[in-house]
Design an enzyme around this catalytic site. Structure first.
Site, PDB file in Angstrom:
ATOM      1  N   SER A  62      -1.126  31.656  -2.337  1.00  0.00           N
ATOM      2  CA  SER A  62      -0.294  30.451  -2.331  1.00  0.00           C
ATOM      3  C   SER A  62      -0.794  29.377  -1.379  1.00  0.00           C
ATOM      4  O   SER A  62      -0.341  28.246  -1.436  1.00  0.00           O
ATOM      5  CB  SER A  62       1.155  30.811  -2.000  1.00  0.00           C
ATOM      6  OG  SER A  62       1.304  31.053  -0.612  1.00  0.00           O
ATOM      7  N   LYS A  99       3.403  29.677   5.063  1.00  0.00           N
ATOM      8  CA  LYS A  99       3.679  28.454   4.305  1.00  0.00           C
ATOM      9  C   LYS A  99       3.527  27.241   5.213  1.00  0.00           C
ATOM     10  O   LYS A  99       3.425  27.364   6.426  1.00  0.00           O
ATOM     11  CB  LYS A  99       5.121  28.487   3.738  1.00  0.00           C
ATOM     12  CG  LYS A  99       5.367  29.526   2.644  1.00  0.00           C
ATOM     13  CD  LYS A  99       4.722  29.119   1.329  1.00  0.00           C
ATOM     14  CE  LYS A  99       4.940  30.159   0.236  1.00  0.00           C
ATOM     15  NZ  LYS A  99       4.146  31.377   0.420  1.00  0.00           N
TER      16      LYS A  99
END
Lengths: 148, 418
Positions: A62, A99
């Site tokens: 990701s 993230k």
């Protein structure tokens, strides 16, 4: 500058020589001696707060867009306060993830890969920031870290 | 500004260490077992609330514990040691002086405008940087700081920090604490105190010191002064080097072979010698013992002391004489439960006398030991060891539920999905 006339009745007061702090070897001194410093150490570059730093290994895709790939080792500093735009280690629903932290326009954890939707941070989600990622380390030769 | 003592104590330290890298366990009960997975030695607050007892043999409660969904861990001392070192180092800027009292608690000398705020700052800092929950007790003496810490743990509305900076405050607390919970009193002494109608810590604090001193000891008199806010105990900043080092452990199963005993002695000798060299010590007298079991005679303990030709800290020499000793002690047919080696009467290296007529440890041996210690420090314990310790020994401790060594081994760092 002031002078003091040496009192010659005290032999110790009369003679005062500077002491050499360096060992002097007979022969020609090394011209590099004055320039010797510690060698460079990667810890100095990557680990500002050793007591608050830990390392994690990445799996998953990701964060490819920012150059974080599976197998990379991340340096995580817990002492830093997370700002908008920081790459962070967060706990989402009881699991660690990596993230990008967005505080505007609304708080969210963003992936850097279009296949992964953002995670909104609101009253319903249990999100906790665990540390700020300061560096990523990648092996290009497939060499693994060696343990004892 | 006055200086006070702060006792910073980690909450359920081992269990808290296990939770640092396991966010999935945040709301689950966690237990940590002693060496060899013998007893429960640490329970987090959730496990405590489920009435799981501490210090009971694990097998007795294993079934119930698993039904309750407890996460069980073998003790992972490499992880705990590293987390402890981080916590202690993080505390340093918050103290003018500091005594590391045990793996999970430290006394600090502190100076602050607002002690409540200082305590809260310490607590918040350790949570942020190490994910370690702690309680802080602050008071004018170490004995009162201990009691303040206990109050901070037990009384939820204190928010984990208790400051006893006026007599009114500490007397309020002392009236509610039994004398046996005072640092240095204990249950035996408290039984005798009960005979004198001293039940609470406050009654002890108000007792006539001189009279009690005559009846008991100067130590109790000191405790009483400390309970009244007069500091008698200072920080112990420089622990004295140990006079003897003993390395002994139980086996994971009963062993019968001499070869295995010799391996164990060799490996324990290596650990003990490492400690010996770390404190710059030398030894000449080596104690060796075992505990075994005979079908007819029952429990059997044997020990012996061997003397080296000269003072030494050479693992090879000490392991060799240890193996020689255990060979002499060995009795075929026994089932051995544990064995150990002790380095007695330790001297400091500087006192070693050069003796022309008696041999002493060679420079070569010292250099080799230094290299060994360096390698093991850098690359992990037992990277370099004597072959006599056996590779992958069968007798080594049982650690069925051991967690990864997240912070000390590259192969064990947490893997994070992203």
């Amino acid at each position: 500058m002031s002078y003091k006339v040496a009192d010659h009745t005290d032999p110790l007061a009369a003679v005062s020589l500077p002491m050499s702090m360096e060992r002097v070897a007979a022969g020609f001194p090394s011209p590099a001696q004055d320039y010797i410093e510690d060698t460079l150490n990667l810890n100095e570059l990557c680990v500002r707060h050793p007591d608050s730093t830990f390392y994690v290994r990445v799996s998953g895709n990701s964060m490819r867009g920012i150059g974080i790939y599976p197998g990379d080792v991340l340096v995580v500093d817990r002492s830093l306060r997370a700002h908008h735009g920081d790459i962070v280690i967060a706990v989402v629903d009881g699991e660690f993830t990596v993230k990008e932290l967005a505080l505007q326009p609304k708080p969210a954890l963003l992936a850097r890969n279009p296949d992964y939707p953002p995670i909104r941070i609101n009253a319903e989600t249990e999100v906790e920031i665990n540390g700020v990622v300061t560096h990523a380390i990648r092996h290009f030769r497939g060499g693994e870290f060696r343990d004892g | 500004m006055t200086q006070l003592f702060a006792l910073v104590d980690c909450n359920t330290f081992y269990a808290s260490c296990e939770k640092i890298f396991r966010p999935d366990l945040k709301h689950k009960p966690v237990l940590v077992l002693s060496n060899n997975d013998g007893c429960i030695i640490s329970r987090d607050h959730i496990a405590k609330s489920l009435d799981i007892p501490e210090l009971v043999p694990f097998f007795q409660v294993e079934e119930r514990v698993k039904q309750l969904g407890c996460q069980v861990f073998s003790s992972n001392y490499e992880l705990y040691g590293d987390i402890s070192a981080r916590v202690m180092s993080l505390l340093e800027p918050y103290a003018t002086a500091m005594e590391v009292y045990s793996i999970d608690e430290a006394f600090l000398q502190v100076q602050a405008e607002d002690y409540q705020a200082h305590g809260q700052a310490i607590k918040a800092m350790l949570w942020q940087n190490a994910r370690m929950p702690v309680c802080v007790g602050i008071a004018p003496t170490k004995t009162l700081a201990k009691l303040a810490n206990r109050a901070a743990k037990k009384i939820p509305r204190l928010g984990g920090v208790c400051v006893l900076d006026t007599p009114t405050k500490w007397e309020w607390l002392l009236a509610r604490v039994p004398a046996k919970d005072v640092w240095g009193v204990g249950s035996r002494l408290s039984e005798r105190l009960k005979g004198l109608h001293i039940h609470s810590a406050l009654q002890l604090a108000k007792a006539e010191q001189k009279w009690l001193r005559r009846k008991f000891s100067v130590l109790l008199e000191r405790t009483i002064q400390e309970l009244n806010g007069q500091p008698c105990l200072d920080l112990e900043l420089d622990p004295a080097p140990r006079k003897s080092i003993i390395s002994t452990r139980s086996f994971s199963y009963k062993i019968t072979q001499l070869e295995e005993l010799k391996q164990a002695i060799c490996s324990y000798a290596a650990r003990a010698c490492e400690k010996l060299r770390a404190q710059n010590g030398l030894t000449q007298d080596i104690w060796v013992s075992f505990e075994g079991f005979d079908q007819h005679r029952g429990r059997i303990v044997r020990q012996t002391v061997k003397t080296l030709p000269h003072l030494s800290n050479d693992t090879r020499q000490i392991a060799q004489i240890g193996q020689q000793a255990i060979t002499e002690l060995y009795q075929p047919g026994l089932r051995y439960k544990k064995c150990g080696i002790g380095l007695m009467d330790i001297r400091t290296q500087t006192y070693e006398q050069a003796d022309l007529f008696n041999p002493q440890q060679s420079e070569k041996s010292r250099a080799l030991m230094a290299v060994m210690d360096n390698i093991n420090q850098r690359y992990g314990k037992q990277t370099v060891q004597l072959a006599g310790a056996g590779l992958q020994p069968k007798w080594a401790m049982r650690r069925e539920y051991m967690s990864p060594r997240y912070t000390t081994r590259w192969s064990d760092i947490p893997v994070i999905r992203c």
